[in-house]
Design a protein around this motif. Structure first.
Motif, short mmCIF file in Angstrom:
data_model
loop_
_atom_site.label_atom_id
_atom_site.label_comp_id
_atom_site.label_asym_id
_atom_site.label_seq_id
_atom_site.Cartn_x
_atom_site.Cartn_y
_atom_site.Cartn_z
N LEU A 211 10.90 -68.06 67.15
CA LEU A 211 10.05 -67.08 67.83
C LEU A 211 10.74 -65.72 67.85
N GLN A 212 12.02 -65.71 68.14
CA GLN A 212 12.78 -64.46 68.15
C GLN A 212 12.72 -63.78 66.78
N ALA A 213 12.85 -64.57 65.71
CA ALA A 213 12.80 -64.01 64.36
C ALA A 213 11.41 -63.43 64.06
N ASP A 214 10.36 -64.14 64.48
CA ASP A 214 8.99 -63.65 64.25
C ASP A 214 8.77 -62.31 64.95
N ILE A 215 9.23 -62.20 66.18
CA ILE A 215 9.06 -60.96 66.94
C ILE A 215 9.79 -59.82 66.26
N ARG A 216 11.02 -60.07 65.85
CA ARG A 216 11.84 -59.00 65.27
C ARG A 216 11.32 -58.55 63.90
N GLU A 217 10.70 -59.45 63.17
CA GLU A 217 10.22 -59.11 61.83
C GLU A 217 8.88 -58.39 61.84
N ASN A 218 8.23 -58.28 63.00
CA ASN A 218 6.90 -57.69 63.06
C ASN A 218 6.84 -56.45 63.94
N GLY A 219 7.91 -55.66 63.92
CA GLY A 219 7.92 -54.43 64.69
C GLY A 219 6.81 -53.47 64.27
N GLY A 220 6.12 -52.92 65.23
CA GLY A 220 5.03 -52.01 64.96
C GLY A 220 3.69 -52.69 64.70
N GLU A 221 3.68 -54.01 64.64
CA GLU A 221 2.46 -54.76 64.35
C GLU A 221 1.76 -55.20 65.64
N ARG A 222 0.43 -55.35 65.53
CA ARG A 222 -0.37 -55.91 66.63
C ARG A 222 -0.47 -57.41 66.38
N VAL A 223 0.03 -58.21 67.31
CA VAL A 223 0.12 -59.66 67.10
C VAL A 223 -0.59 -60.42 68.22
N THR A 224 -0.90 -61.68 67.91
CA THR A 224 -1.54 -62.57 68.89
C THR A 224 -0.55 -63.63 69.33
N LEU A 225 -0.37 -63.75 70.63
CA LEU A 225 0.48 -64.78 71.22
C LEU A 225 -0.38 -65.80 71.93
N THR A 226 -0.16 -67.06 71.62
CA THR A 226 -0.85 -68.13 72.35
C THR A 226 0.11 -68.68 73.37
N VAL A 227 -0.28 -68.61 74.64
CA VAL A 227 0.60 -69.08 75.72
C VAL A 227 -0.08 -70.20 76.49
N GLU A 228 0.79 -71.05 77.06
CA GLU A 228 0.32 -72.13 77.92
C GLU A 228 0.59 -71.69 79.36
N ARG A 229 -0.49 -71.63 80.16
CA ARG A 229 -0.38 -71.17 81.55
C ARG A 229 -1.22 -72.08 82.44
N ASP A 230 -0.55 -72.72 83.41
CA ASP A 230 -1.25 -73.62 84.34
C ASP A 230 -2.03 -74.69 83.61
N GLY A 231 -1.43 -75.23 82.53
CA GLY A 231 -2.06 -76.33 81.80
C GLY A 231 -3.13 -75.90 80.81
N GLU A 232 -3.39 -74.61 80.69
CA GLU A 232 -4.41 -74.13 79.74
C GLU A 232 -3.77 -73.16 78.74
N GLU A 233 -4.39 -73.07 77.56
CA GLU A 233 -3.91 -72.15 76.54
C GLU A 233 -4.80 -70.92 76.49
N LEU A 234 -4.19 -69.75 76.35
CA LEU A 234 -4.96 -68.52 76.19
C LEU A 234 -4.24 -67.59 75.24
N ASP A 235 -4.99 -66.73 74.57
CA ASP A 235 -4.44 -65.80 73.59
C ASP A 235 -4.22 -64.43 74.23
N LEU A 236 -3.04 -63.87 73.98
CA LEU A 236 -2.72 -62.51 74.44
C LEU A 236 -2.43 -61.65 73.22
N THR A 237 -2.82 -60.40 73.28
CA THR A 237 -2.58 -59.48 72.17
C THR A 237 -1.55 -58.44 72.59
N ALA A 238 -0.53 -58.25 71.74
CA ALA A 238 0.56 -57.31 72.04
C ALA A 238 0.89 -56.49 70.80
#
Length: 434
Positions: A211-238
């Protein structure tokens, strides 16, 4: 209670040290007997004998100072060119050689002529001398891999511990935001503590390192993160920001005072003790061996800082050389730490594993009086004899390792001085782990 636990930790470490030494010497003893060499003594420790018992032709015992051990083999060195083995020269260097030669034959008995160490084939002598350090390596690997697979290792995970409020360059060495600092991408995307990142750009995340490598290799890019929160999955854009960050060592860790420009999200991962698979444990063991070799090579360069720590105002670095006294203090510190008993046990076992690995690496140095010096002598003898066969020249005979005894005394003197320096540093300015 803390004092009692500290004393208990020191005692347990000393026992672990004695077991490690005994195991080392057992490696030598087993193969010496297998190849027919007579071994009059097997001793753990130096100095006055506390306990001993004779079984067969070998005396087994424990001595007062637990700083090493030895087995005494008959005929470690060949006789001189004239066939004599007693000291017979007033030259100090020749005296060293002949004293060593005489000691190798001082317990010679009728029938021992065919049981002398130097008469074994070179490969057998290599095996006998290598068996001791190799026993320590085996013990280190078994303990280390066992701890990794059973208790686990401190590992950064993909779960979020804290989210940064702003973007700060790593070299600034500050944690508070100042006016003008841009908002961290993680904060702007809505990432929260206790979220677990399970996918990056739709691809499942294996571990923190990837994950650290993915973040570092995509500087300046708009990416989608899928996170698990309270037993559910949701997509966040950063939108990842290019930022100055600490250089990594390739395994998720960081290189001190070295920085690179790379993609930045802005969160701190949770560190947890996670059991490792067998391949992961072996890989970590490989890293430990590599670090051990690098530390051994770097040892001479650490002497000035060690001297400053012992006799000056210099700090005692965490990777500073440490002797038996320092390691025993660390053992006591581990026992007194306010952590779960299982973690104390795991940390203590790792200390013992590290000590055994150090014994292996140190003893493999091709210098007398270390095991590696005897191995180098046997290998050189084999090369000489095989070369003589190829060139159809007379057999040069055994390589007289005793001639290197003046060098061995110099090496031993350097080791003794270094040991005293480490001992003083361990007493006045010890390495601490907490």
């Amino acid at each position: 209670m803390t004092t009692l636990m500290t004393i208990l930790g020191i005692v347990v470490f000393v026992l672990g040290l004695l077991i490690s030494i005994a195991w080392h010497e057992l490696g030598h003893l087993s193969f010496a007997k297998l190849f027919g060499v007579r071994v009059p003594q097997y001793m753990v420790g130096f100095g006055p004998t506390i306990w001993s018992r004779r079984k067969g032709e070998t005396e087994y015992g424990v001595k007062a100072i637990p700083l090493g051990g030895y087995i005494r083999m008959i005929g470690m060195f060949p006789p001189g060119p004239d066939g004599r083995i007693e000291a017979r020269s007033t030259s100090p260097f020749r005296g060293m050689i002949e004293d060593a030669r005489a000691a190798a034959f001082e317990e010679l008995q009728p029938g021992d002529e065919k049981r002398l160490f130097y008469t074994r084939k070179p490969w057998k002598r290599v095996v006998v001398m290598f068996a001791g350090p190799f026993a320590n390596l085996v013990l280190a690997v078994v303990v280390f891999v066992g701890v990794m697979m059973t208790f686990g290792a401190s590992t950064q995970t993909t779960q979020v511990s804290a989210v940064s409020d702003c973007v700060i360059q790593a070299s600034e060495n500050r944690t508070t935001c100042e006016k003008g600092d841009p908002a961290a991408p993680a904060k702007a995307a809505g990432l929260k503590a206790e979220d677990r990142i399970v996918a990056f750009q739709g691809e499942p995340v294996k571990d923190w390192s990837s994950l650290q490598a993915d973040i570092r290799e995509n500087g300046g890019e708009r990416v989608t993160l899928t996170v698990e929160r309270d037993g559910e999955e949701l997509d966040l854009t950063a939108t990842l920001i290019e930022n100055q960050v600490a250089k990594t060592d390739g395994d998720g860790g960081y290189v001190k005072d070295q920085y690179v420009t790379a993609g930045f999200l802005g969160f701190t991962p949770v560190t947890d003790v996670v059991p490792q698979s067998f391949p992961q444990s072996v890989e970590r063991m490989g890293d430990m061996i590599e670090n051990g070799v690098e530390s051994l090579i770097a040892l001479p360069g650490k002497v000035p800082a060690l001297w400053d720590a012992a006799f000056g105002d210099g700090p005692r670095e965490a990777d500073s050389p440490m002797g038996v006294v320092g390691a025993a203090r660390v053992g006591g510190e581990i026992a007194a730490m306010d952590i779960p008993p299982t973690q104390r046990l795991a940390t203590f076992l790792m200390l013992v594993a590290g000590f055994n690995l150090s014994l292996f690496l140190f003893n493999m140095l091709p210098l007398l009086p270390l095991d590696g010096g005897h191995i180098a002598g046997a290998v050189w003898e084999s090369i000489r004899r095989n070369l003589a066969k190829v060139l159809r020249r007379p057999d040069p005979g055994p390589f007289d390792v005793a001639k290197l005894m003046p060098v061995a005394y110099v090496v031993a003197s350097v080791f003794v001085c270094f040991t005293i320096l480490v001992l003083i540093a361990d007493v006045v300015n010890p390495v601490r782990i907490s």
